[in-house]
Design a protein around this motif. Structure first.
Motif, mmCIF file in Angstrom:
data_model
loop_
_atom_site.group_PDB
_atom_site.id
_atom_site.type_symbol
_atom_site.label_atom_id
_atom_site.label_comp_id
_atom_site.label_asym_id
_atom_site.label_seq_id
_atom_site.Cartn_x
_atom_site.Cartn_y
_atom_site.Cartn_z
ATOM 1 N N ARG A 38 38.735 16.914 77.342
ATOM 2 C CA ARG A 38 39.090 16.523 75.983
ATOM 3 C C ARG A 38 40.509 15.984 75.952
ATOM 4 O O ARG A 38 41.339 16.311 76.793
ATOM 5 C CB ARG A 38 38.940 17.696 75.006
ATOM 6 N N GLY A 40 43.406 15.381 72.919
ATOM 7 C CA GLY A 40 43.868 15.434 71.549
ATOM 8 C C GLY A 40 44.959 14.416 71.284
ATOM 9 O O GLY A 40 45.473 13.784 72.202
ATOM 10 N N LYS A 43 48.280 13.969 73.456
ATOM 11 C CA LYS A 43 48.158 14.875 74.589
ATOM 12 C C LYS A 43 47.522 14.193 75.789
ATOM 13 O O LYS A 43 46.858 13.171 75.661
ATOM 14 C CB LYS A 43 47.326 16.096 74.205
ATOM 15 N N GLU A 89 42.966 23.549 66.878
ATOM 16 C CA GLU A 89 43.498 23.041 68.136
ATOM 17 C C GLU A 89 42.423 22.519 69.082
ATOM 18 O O GLU A 89 42.746 21.937 70.121
ATOM 19 C CB GLU A 89 44.355 24.105 68.839
ATOM 20 N N ASP A 90 41.160 22.720 68.740
ATOM 21 C CA ASP A 90 40.064 22.136 69.514
ATOM 22 C C ASP A 90 39.820 20.674 69.149
ATOM 23 O O ASP A 90 39.008 20.010 69.796
ATOM 24 C CB ASP A 90 38.770 22.922 69.305
ATOM 25 N N THR A 91 40.486 20.186 68.126
ATOM 26 C CA THR A 91 40.320 18.801 67.699
ATOM 27 C C THR A 91 40.715 17.851 68.819
ATOM 28 O O THR A 91 41.825 17.918 69.345
ATOM 29 C CB THR A 91 41.162 18.521 66.450
ATOM 30 N N ALA A 92 39.797 16.969 69.196
ATOM 31 C CA ALA A 92 40.033 16.044 70.307
ATOM 32 C C ALA A 92 38.829 15.131 70.457
ATOM 33 O O ALA A 92 37.778 15.356 69.862
ATOM 34 C CB ALA A 92 40.269 16.814 71.609
ATOM 35 N N GLN A 120 34.116 12.259 69.052
ATOM 36 C CA GLN A 120 35.203 12.885 68.315
ATOM 37 C C GLN A 120 34.763 14.211 67.712
ATOM 38 O O GLN A 120 33.730 14.295 67.047
ATOM 39 C CB GLN A 120 35.690 11.955 67.201
ATOM 40 N N THR A 122 36.458 17.067 65.198
ATOM 41 C CA THR A 122 37.567 17.380 64.308
ATOM 42 C C THR A 122 37.293 18.714 63.623
ATOM 43 O O THR A 122 36.245 18.890 62.995
ATOM 44 C CB THR A 122 37.763 16.286 63.254
#
Length: 125
Positions: A38, A40, A43, A89-92, A120, A122
């Motif tokens: 993943r 983000g 990142k 914080e898993d958004t990626a 994606q 979110t």
């Protein structure tokens, strides 16, 4: 060569669950180790999980251990990532990847030869 197509991403709330799928095609994709990565916003691409060709061996990043489960169904040429207890914080963008080195599991993105376009995910608060 191997072709990979991810699906299942979307917008969910924190604490919810989501299941990603990766459809693979090629001469012998079932003999490849598979991984999920993943990336983000702002990142580097990071390792999430990997699974051996037989499905007997799996490995997870510490950040997702206990929440995510990687699995595969070779009869359907599909790899899954079940994501539970999702956090913002898993958004990626999540990518699946194939590694022909079936003798072991690797965590470096550069070790994987084939990649999907990404899907994606979110997670809102």
């Amino acid at each position: 060569q191997v072709q990979l197509v991810e699906s299942g991403g979307g917008l969910v709330q924190a604490g919810d669950s989501l299941r990603l799928s990766c459809a693979a095609s090629g001469r012998t994709p079932s003999t490849y180790a598979m991984g999920w990565f993943r990336q983000g916003p702002g990142k580097e691409r990071e390792f999430v999980a990997a699974i051996s060709w037989s499905g007997a061996n799996t490995y997870y990043a510490d950040s997702v251990k206990g929440r995510f489960t990687i699995s595969r169904n070779n009869a359907k040429n599909t790899v899954y990532l079940q994501m539970n207890s999702l956090k913002p914080e898993d958004t990626a963008v999540y990518y699946c990847a194939a590694d022909p080195a079936t003798w072991g599991l690797r965590v470096a993105a550069a070790s994987y030869d084939y990649w999907g376009q990404g899907t994606q995910v979110t997670v809102s608060s």
